[in-house]
Design a protein around this motif. Structure first.
Motif, PDB file in Angstrom:
ATOM      1  N   GLU A   1      -2.202   4.236  -4.932  1.00  0.00           N
ATOM      2  CA  GLU A   1      -3.354   4.355  -5.830  1.00  0.00           C
ATOM      3  C   GLU A   1      -4.146   3.061  -5.929  1.00  0.00           C
ATOM      4  OE1 GLU A   1       0.031   2.772  -8.208  1.00  0.00           O
ATOM      5  OE2 GLU A   1      -0.236   4.306  -6.660  1.00  0.00           O
ATOM      6  N   ASN A   2      -3.539   1.928  -5.554  1.00  0.00           N
ATOM      7  CA  ASN A   2      -4.213   0.638  -5.608  1.00  0.00           C
ATOM      8  C   ASN A   2      -5.044   0.441  -4.341  1.00  0.00           C
ATOM      9  OD1 ASN A   2      -4.820  -2.211  -5.517  1.00  0.00           O
ATOM     10  ND2 ASN A   2      -3.252  -2.524  -7.064  1.00  0.00           N
ATOM     11  N   GLN A   3      -6.350   0.380  -4.503  1.00  0.00           N
ATOM     12  CA  GLN A   3      -7.263   0.292  -3.366  1.00  0.00           C
ATOM     13  C   GLN A   3      -7.703  -1.135  -3.037  1.00  0.00           C
ATOM     14  OE1 GLN A   3      -8.045   3.041  -1.472  1.00  0.00           O
ATOM     15  NE2 GLN A   3      -6.455   3.933  -2.763  1.00  0.00           N
ATOM     16  N   GLN A   4      -7.230  -2.100  -3.829  1.00  0.00           N
ATOM     17  CA  GLN A   4      -7.673  -3.474  -3.600  1.00  0.00           C
ATOM     18  C   GLN A   4      -7.080  -4.031  -2.310  1.00  0.00           C
ATOM     19  OE1 GLN A   4      -7.110  -6.098  -6.898  1.00  0.00           O
ATOM     20  NE2 GLN A   4      -7.877  -7.896  -5.817  1.00  0.00           N
ATOM     21  N   LYS A   5      -7.937  -4.592  -1.470  1.00  0.00           N
ATOM     22  CA  LYS A   5      -7.485  -5.149  -0.200  1.00  0.00           C
ATOM     23  C   LYS A   5      -7.040  -6.594  -0.379  1.00  0.00           C
ATOM     24  CE  LYS A   5      -8.625  -4.664   4.653  1.00  0.00           C
ATOM     25  NZ  LYS A   5      -9.620  -4.166   5.616  1.00  0.00           N
TER      26      LYS A   5
ATOM     27  N   LYS B   1       0.825  -1.213   0.000  1.00  0.00           N
ATOM     28  CA  LYS B   1       0.000   0.000   0.000  1.00  0.00           C
ATOM     29  C   LYS B   1       0.858   1.262   0.000  1.00  0.00           C
ATOM     30  CE  LYS B   1      -2.740  -0.273   3.477  1.00  0.00           C
ATOM     31  NZ  LYS B   1      -3.819   0.173   4.405  1.00  0.00           N
TER      32      LYS B   1
END
Length: 240
Positions: free
Chosen positions: A105-109, A100
């Motif tokens: 910018e990557n919001q995937q959990k 993270k």
């Protein structure tokens, strides 16, 4: 003056004592469900059976199951020697936090989901099914089912070779059941009859018979599972 106890009586007492000491120690073995969850960083959910009872047996089963779960969840699989489950969870969370920070910018959990349960237990054999789903932000997660077999009297994990006589006759039988799983036999032909035909990595026990399970990565058909009844596979079994 005292009464002497007859020699015969002493011998009978001694024999009874030796028989008592020589009796096999009763094995106590049961399972309770445990759950670990963490949602502070990555989304982690782990449900698994913990063996309880005779100490030397349950240690082997619990250690082997924990080692398998650690291998499933640990992000860096090169440094898992001696790692316990809580450390593997921290390892996964730390890797997610680092990801993270590097790619905000990557919001995937990230997701790590493990569900494990005892699917078969007898006086001789225990089979535990472990389903793990790991998603670290790729196109799709990695979903794998493992079948772990244990000797109920020693706690030792059993290999497929110690369970079955893996010869050509068994492969022929298994191939027959594999083909039966599909309605479009023509589409199945090239794969099912491809040589050399191989047995799956995961084989386990159930009430109905022996489970044969191919994971997604073992062939182009995705997950494939079938059961061969014991009366058909009994001649190949090394354990009962």
């Amino acid at each position: 003056m005292y009464n002497k106890k007859p020699i015969k009586g002493k011998i009978q007492v001694l024999i009874l004592l030796l028989i008592t000491l020589g009796c096999k120690k009763e094995i106590q073995l049961s399972f309770s469900e445990k759950e670990l969850t963490s949602t502070d960083q990555a989304e982690i959910s782990i449900i698994y059976p913990e063996a309880e009872g005779t100490k030397d047996i349950i240690l082997k089963i619990n250690n082997e199951l924990e080692k398998t779960m650690v291998k499933s969840i640990a992000f860096n699989k090169e440094n898992i020697q001696g790692m316990v489950l809580h450390d593997a969870i921290k390892n996964f969370n730390d890797a997610y936090v680092s990801f993270k920070n590097n790619f905000p910018e990557n919001q995937q959990k990230w997701i790590a989901n493990i569900e494990s349960e005892v699917i078969y237990q007898s006086n001789e054999i225990i089979t535990i099914a472990l389903n793990s789903y790991i998603d670290t932000g790729g196109a799709h997660g990695n979903d794998i089912i493992l079948l772990l077999n244990f000797n109920a009297n020693s706690g030792q994990r059993l290999t497929n070779e110690s369970i079955l006589e893996c010869n050509e006759a068994l492969k022929t039988l298994a191939k027959t059941y594999l083909i039966k799983e599909f309605s479009q036999e023509t589409a199945m032909e090239n794969y099912a009859l491809e040589e050399p035909f191989y047995l799956p990595e995961n084989i386990g026990f159930s009430e109905e018979g022996l489970i044969f399970l191919y994971n997604r990565y073992e062939g182009p058909l995705g997950f494939t599972e079938f059961v061969i009844p014991y009366d058909e596979i009994d001649t190949f079994l090394k354990v009962q």
